[in-house]
Design a protein around this motif. Structure first.
Motif, PDB file in Angstrom:
ATOM      1  N   LYS A   1      91.107  42.727  -5.351  1.00 24.07           N
ATOM      2  CA  LYS A   1      90.011  43.504  -5.912  1.00 24.07           C
ATOM      3  C   LYS A   1      88.663  42.816  -5.706  1.00 24.07           C
ATOM      4  O   LYS A   1      87.634  43.478  -5.532  1.00 24.07           O
ATOM      5  N   LEU A   2      88.668  41.482  -5.714  1.00 18.42           N
ATOM      6  CA  LEU A   2      87.440  40.754  -5.425  1.00 18.42           C
ATOM      7  C   LEU A   2      87.034  40.977  -3.970  1.00 18.42           C
ATOM      8  O   LEU A   2      85.840  41.190  -3.674  1.00 18.42           O
ATOM      9  N   GLN A   3      87.988  40.954  -3.058  1.00 22.51           N
ATOM     10  CA  GLN A   3      87.694  41.236  -1.652  1.00 22.51           C
ATOM     11  C   GLN A   3      87.138  42.654  -1.494  1.00 22.51           C
ATOM     12  O   GLN A   3      86.188  42.882  -0.736  1.00 22.51           O
ATOM     13  N   GLU A   4      87.733  43.599  -2.209  1.00 20.67           N
ATOM     14  CA  GLU A   4      87.260  44.985  -2.182  1.00 20.67           C
ATOM     15  C   GLU A   4      85.818  45.066  -2.670  1.00 20.67           C
ATOM     16  O   GLU A   4      84.993  45.783  -2.094  1.00 20.67           O
ATOM     17  N   ASN A   5      85.512  44.311  -3.716  1.00 20.83           N
ATOM     18  CA  ASN A   5      84.167  44.305  -4.292  1.00 20.83           C
ATOM     19  C   ASN A   5      83.136  43.737  -3.324  1.00 20.83           C
ATOM     20  O   ASN A   5      82.023  44.259  -3.192  1.00 20.83           O
ATOM     21  N   LEU A   6      83.498  42.653  -2.634  1.00 15.81           N
ATOM     22  CA  LEU A   6      82.537  41.922  -1.805  1.00 15.81           C
ATOM     23  C   LEU A   6      82.017  42.734  -0.623  1.00 15.81           C
ATOM     24  O   LEU A   6      80.892  42.518  -0.162  1.00 15.81           O
ATOM     25  N   VAL A   7      82.839  43.659  -0.111  1.00 14.87           N
ATOM     26  CA  VAL A   7      82.437  44.395   1.104  1.00 14.87           C
ATOM     27  C   VAL A   7      82.286  45.887   0.862  1.00 14.87           C
ATOM     28  O   VAL A   7      82.099  46.656   1.807  1.00 14.87           O
ATOM     29  N   ALA A   8      82.348  46.319  -0.399  1.00 19.94           N
ATOM     30  CA  ALA A   8      82.349  47.758  -0.697  1.00 19.94           C
ATOM     31  C   ALA A   8      81.104  48.467  -0.184  1.00 19.94           C
ATOM     32  O   ALA A   8      81.191  49.545   0.426  1.00 19.94           O
ATOM     33  N   VAL A   9      79.934  47.889  -0.421  1.00 21.12           N
ATOM     34  CA  VAL A   9      78.689  48.583  -0.073  1.00 21.12           C
ATOM     35  C   VAL A   9      78.207  48.219   1.332  1.00 21.12           C
ATOM     36  O   VAL A   9      77.153  48.706   1.761  1.00 21.12           O
ATOM     37  N   THR A  10      78.955  47.395   2.020  1.00 28.22           N
ATOM     38  CA  THR A  10      78.559  47.008   3.383  1.00 28.22           C
ATOM     39  C   THR A  10      79.580  47.522   4.394  1.00 28.22           C
ATOM     40  O   THR A  10      79.427  48.599   4.946  1.00 28.22           O
ATOM     41  N   MET A  11      80.624  46.743   4.616  1.00 27.61           N
ATOM     42  CA  MET A  11      81.599  47.075   5.642  1.00 27.61           C
ATOM     43  C   MET A  11      82.352  48.366   5.330  1.00 27.61           C
ATOM     44  O   MET A  11      82.443  49.264   6.169  1.00 27.61           O
ATOM     45  N   THR A  12      82.892  48.475   4.110  1.00 24.53           N
ATOM     46  CA  THR A  12      83.688  49.661   3.770  1.00 24.53           C
ATOM     47  C   THR A  12      82.846  50.922   3.779  1.00 24.53           C
ATOM     48  O   THR A  12      83.276  51.972   4.277  1.00 24.53           O
ATOM     49  N   ALA A  13      81.637  50.853   3.223  1.00 27.52           N
ATOM     50  CA  ALA A  13      80.768  52.034   3.197  1.00 27.52           C
ATOM     51  C   ALA A  13      80.464  52.516   4.618  1.00 27.52           C
ATOM     52  O   ALA A  13      80.491  53.728   4.899  1.00 27.52           O
ATOM     53  N   ALA A  14      80.195  51.598   5.535  1.00 29.40           N
ATOM     54  CA  ALA A  14      79.922  51.970   6.921  1.00 29.40           C
ATOM     55  C   ALA A  14      81.157  52.573   7.579  1.00 29.40           C
ATOM     56  O   ALA A  14      81.065  53.551   8.351  1.00 29.40           O
ATOM     57  N   GLU A  15      82.334  52.028   7.287  1.00 30.91           N
ATOM     58  CA  GLU A  15      83.575  52.548   7.881  1.00 30.91           C
ATOM     59  C   GLU A  15      83.865  53.962   7.407  1.00 30.91           C
ATOM     60  O   GLU A  15      84.248  54.825   8.210  1.00 30.91           O
ATOM     61  N   VAL A  16      83.671  54.212   6.114  1.00 26.71           N
ATOM     62  CA  VAL A  16      83.947  55.547   5.580  1.00 26.71           C
ATOM     63  C   VAL A  16      82.951  56.557   6.130  1.00 26.71           C
ATOM     64  O   VAL A  16      83.305  57.707   6.448  1.00 26.71           O
ATOM     65  N   GLN A  17      81.703  56.162   6.264  1.00 28.67           N
ATOM     66  CA  GLN A  17      80.696  57.056   6.817  1.00 28.67           C
ATOM     67  C   GLN A  17      81.035  57.437   8.254  1.00 28.67           C
ATOM     68  O   GLN A  17      80.915  58.599   8.658  1.00 28.67           O
ATOM     69  N   SER A  18      81.476  56.462   9.030  1.00 34.69           N
ATOM     70  CA  SER A  18      81.878  56.743  10.412  1.00 34.69           C
ATOM     71  C   SER A  18      83.089  57.667  10.448  1.00 34.69           C
ATOM     72  O   SER A  18      83.178  58.564  11.295  1.00 34.69           O
ATOM     73  N   ALA A  19      84.039  57.449   9.536  1.00 35.14           N
ATOM     74  CA  ALA A  19      85.251  58.270   9.496  1.00 35.14           C
ATOM     75  C   ALA A  19      84.916  59.737   9.264  1.00 35.14           C
ATOM     76  O   ALA A  19      85.550  60.629   9.826  1.00 35.14           O
ATOM     77  N   ARG A  20      83.904  59.972   8.450  1.00 30.79           N
ATOM     78  CA  ARG A  20      83.532  61.359   8.151  1.00 30.79           C
ATOM     79  C   ARG A  20      83.020  62.071   9.400  1.00 30.79           C
ATOM     80  O   ARG A  20      83.240  63.275   9.590  1.00 30.79           O
ATOM     81  N   HIS A  21      82.376  61.324  10.281  1.00 29.10           N
ATOM     82  CA  HIS A  21      81.858  61.924  11.510  1.00 29.10           C
ATOM     83  C   HIS A  21      82.952  62.156  12.546  1.00 29.10           C
ATOM     84  O   HIS A  21      82.830  63.037  13.390  1.00 29.10           O
ATOM     85  N   ILE A  22      84.008  61.341  12.442  1.00 29.15           N
ATOM     86  CA  ILE A  22      85.056  61.406  13.472  1.00 29.15           C
ATOM     87  C   ILE A  22      86.143  62.412  13.130  1.00 29.15           C
ATOM     88  O   ILE A  22      86.806  62.936  14.026  1.00 29.15           O
ATOM     89  N   GLN A  23      86.332  62.736  11.868  1.00 29.93           N
ATOM     90  CA  GLN A  23      87.470  63.528  11.415  1.00 29.93           C
ATOM     91  C   GLN A  23      87.606  64.856  12.166  1.00 29.93           C
ATOM     92  O   GLN A  23      86.617  65.548  12.423  1.00 29.93           O
ATOM     93  N   MET A  24      88.867  65.190  12.508  1.00 20.47           N
ATOM     94  CA  MET A  24      89.169  66.455  13.188  1.00 20.47           C
ATOM     95  C   MET A  24      88.807  67.636  12.293  1.00 20.47           C
ATOM     96  O   MET A  24      89.192  67.673  11.125  1.00 20.47           O
ATOM     97  N   GLY A  25      88.111  68.597  12.821  1.00 20.65           N
ATOM     98  CA  GLY A  25      87.623  69.706  12.021  1.00 20.65           C
ATOM     99  C   GLY A  25      88.692  70.676  11.577  1.00 20.65           C
ATOM    100  O   GLY A  25      88.533  71.356  10.559  1.00 20.65           O
TER     101      GLY A  25
END
Length: 537
Positions: free
Chosen positions: A440-464
């Motif tokens: 959970k600490l690892q999740e906290n440390l990158v939530a607003v940086t790495m994870t946020a960027a990954e999820v944003q990219s995923a939204r653009h890639i998702q099959m319609g």
């Protein structure tokens, strides 16, 4: 030394005629002068001095006069420097894993043992010249406990694997330092006695108020350290019981054989269900075995689904901790690797709840042709990643992790609440483990940086055209912001099968009777929709 010379000269001038009691006899050399073979006790003073005694309170009466005592102090300083450097590396490794220093366990035990060793060295150096019997007794008890801890870690294969060379080296270091401190205490006590007998004629048994205060501080600090060591031993014993719980599936070595993750699949692939998608579960905050898996297993037994797989994210359940930093996208990658090692292929319907929905969406975006459906149960929107990555939450998790080797909550649960090893590994007490806290600490440390960027990219890639089902909690929907985000998630693709709001259901919708009925019905719908939309041959 000059003051010592003057004092002894004054005394010698008043005792020229006859030897006094307590004088050390000397042999005469051919020139009429006394002589004595130099020893460690005499070589530090001028050879011509007489044998008059000093006051016990004279600063010259000190164990530091002996080179052996000074050597022991120098060795303690060197050990403290090494211990502090190692402590610093372990502190940094909690946030960023240096090369070859990753621990499959939480790493908090190694840090705690090194902290104990460093503190013990500081205590010994602060009060180096005031050895005491209570310090020796407490030191022996502490040494015995740390040696027991070392034996436990080395004797249990799974714990030995989780702690790795970093954890093993740390507990061995702490045990060695505790034994060394006992030896140091005795060596300084010997030196102090030797110098008192040589310079004052007798061993000093009195203690000043300052010395008594020092002894009291030593006792209190060592008592605290010993209590901590007792808790370490108890927690390690509990861990040795927990690691004996066999996983329901298999562990697969991932990320270059750096650590292992647990993956389990239920149901056989047959000709009758060859084209039916497999449900791939992603848990919410805690272990999937405690949350979503029991509901999905009921659906499997009812014949709603033909097959399902579930896994434990790194640090949760039967999975090891991953190196830091570790983002949601990295977890998705190791899930893909574990599925490949298990020879598991799609089509998949990803089913997830809460924060697990972020991981499922990432998986779907990275396996476009294999994912035939997305089922979100009261999902967490990426806008709430700022809550997960809150600095105050991160500090609290770090503090909990540092204290986790004491095992106060786990021991209390085992003793007073009869918590079982299942509760501690995959159940309601799993959140208390150091591995879980580290994840959970690892999740906290990158939530607003790495994870946020990954999820944003995923939204653009998702099959319609991927079918999507969203089921939301009626209680959570009372929050307008949450309701707005749930509606947004219902549009992550262009094919929304259904969006249901279960009126009185909590966030864990499957715990509500009506919620379970709705979930099972929508599970049937998305299986049917996925087969009609993208048939697999």
């Amino acid at each position: 030394m000059s003051s010592l010379w003057r004092k002894k000269k004054d005394i010698s001038e008043t005792h020229e005629d006859s030897p006094q009691d307590g004088d050390i006899p000397h042999a005469e050399d051919p020139r009429g002068r006394t002589s004595q073979e130099p020893t460690e006790r005499t070589r530090l003073l001028p050879p011509e001095q007489s044998q008059g005694y000093l006051s016990p309170d004279d600063p010259a009466v000190s164990p530091y006069n002996l080179w052996s005592v000074r050597a022991v102090r120098g060795l303690s300083l060197l050990a403290l420097a090494l211990s502090f450097v190692w402590w610093t590396f372990l502190l940094v490794s909690i946030f960023v894993s240096p090369p070859l220093m990753h621990s499959r366990g939480s790493g908090f035990f190694a840090f705690s043992y090194t902290t104990l060793a460093t503190g013990y060295l500081v205590l010994g150096l602060l009060f180096f010249a005031v050895p005491s019997q209570p310090m020796a007794i407490w030191g022996i008890i502490l040494s015995a406990l740390l040696l027991i801890d070392m034996v436990i870690i080395l004797a249990v294969p799974r714990m030995r694997l989780e702690e790795g060379w970093v954890g093993i080296g740390s507990v061995v270091w702490a045990a060695s330092i505790s034994v060394y401190q006992v030896i140091q205490n005795r060596a300084v006590a010997w030196g102090k006695r030797e110098e008192e007998e040589r310079l004052t004629g007798r061993e000093e048994t009195r203690r000043s108020l300052r010395e008594w205060l020092v002894v009291f501080i030593q006792m209190v600090v060592l008592a605290i350290m010993t209590i901590a060591a007792i808790l370490f031993t108890s927690t390690l014993t509990l861990r040795s019981i927990d690691v004996s719980l066999e996983p329901t599936g298999s562990r697969y070595s991932v990320y270059g054989d750096t650590y292992q993750v647990h993956l389990a699949c239920v149901g056989d692939r047959t000709e009758a269900n060859a084209n039916e998608p497999t449900i791939l579960l992603e848990g919410d905050y805690g272990p999937v075995e405690e949350t979503l898996q029991p509901f999905i297993d009921d659906a499997y037994r009812h014949g709603t689904i033909a097959r399902y797989c579930y896994w434990d994210r790194p640090g949760i359940g039967w999975s090891d901790n991953a190196p830091s930093p570790h983002s949601a996208g990295m977890s998705t990658d190791v899930l893909s690797e574990a599925l490949a090692l298990a020879d598991e292929t799609g089509p998949w319907i990803v089913v997830s709840a809460g924060v697990g929905s972020l991981y499922s969406r990432l998986f779907a975006s990275r396996h476009l042709l294999e994912v035939s459906g997305i089922f979100l149960i009261d999902p967490l929107h990426e806008a709430y990643l700022s809550d997960i990555g809150n600095p105050n939450r991160g500090f609290f998790l770090w503090l909990r992790g540092i204290l986790s080797p004491l095992g106060l909550d786990r021991l209390a649960g085992a003793i007073f609440r009869r918590r079982t090893r299942e509760d501690r590994v995959i159940g309601r007490s799993a959140y208390q483990s150091g591995k879980f806290i580290k994840a959970k600490l690892q999740e906290n440390l990158v939530a607003v940086t790495m994870t946020a960027a990954e999820v944003q990219s995923a939204r653009h890639i998702q099959m319609g055209d991927t079918p999507v089902v969203v089921v939301s909690s009626g209680k959570k929907m009372k929050d307008p912001e949450w309701a707005k985000r749930q509606e947004d998630l219902s549009h992550i693709t262009e094919r929304l099968v259904s969006w249901d709001v279960v009126r009185d259901a909590p966030h864990e919708i499957w715990t509500d009777t009506e919620g379970r009925r709705v979930l099972e019905q929508r599970l049937k719908d998305i299986v049917k929709e996925s087969q009609s939309q993208r048939p697999w041959r």
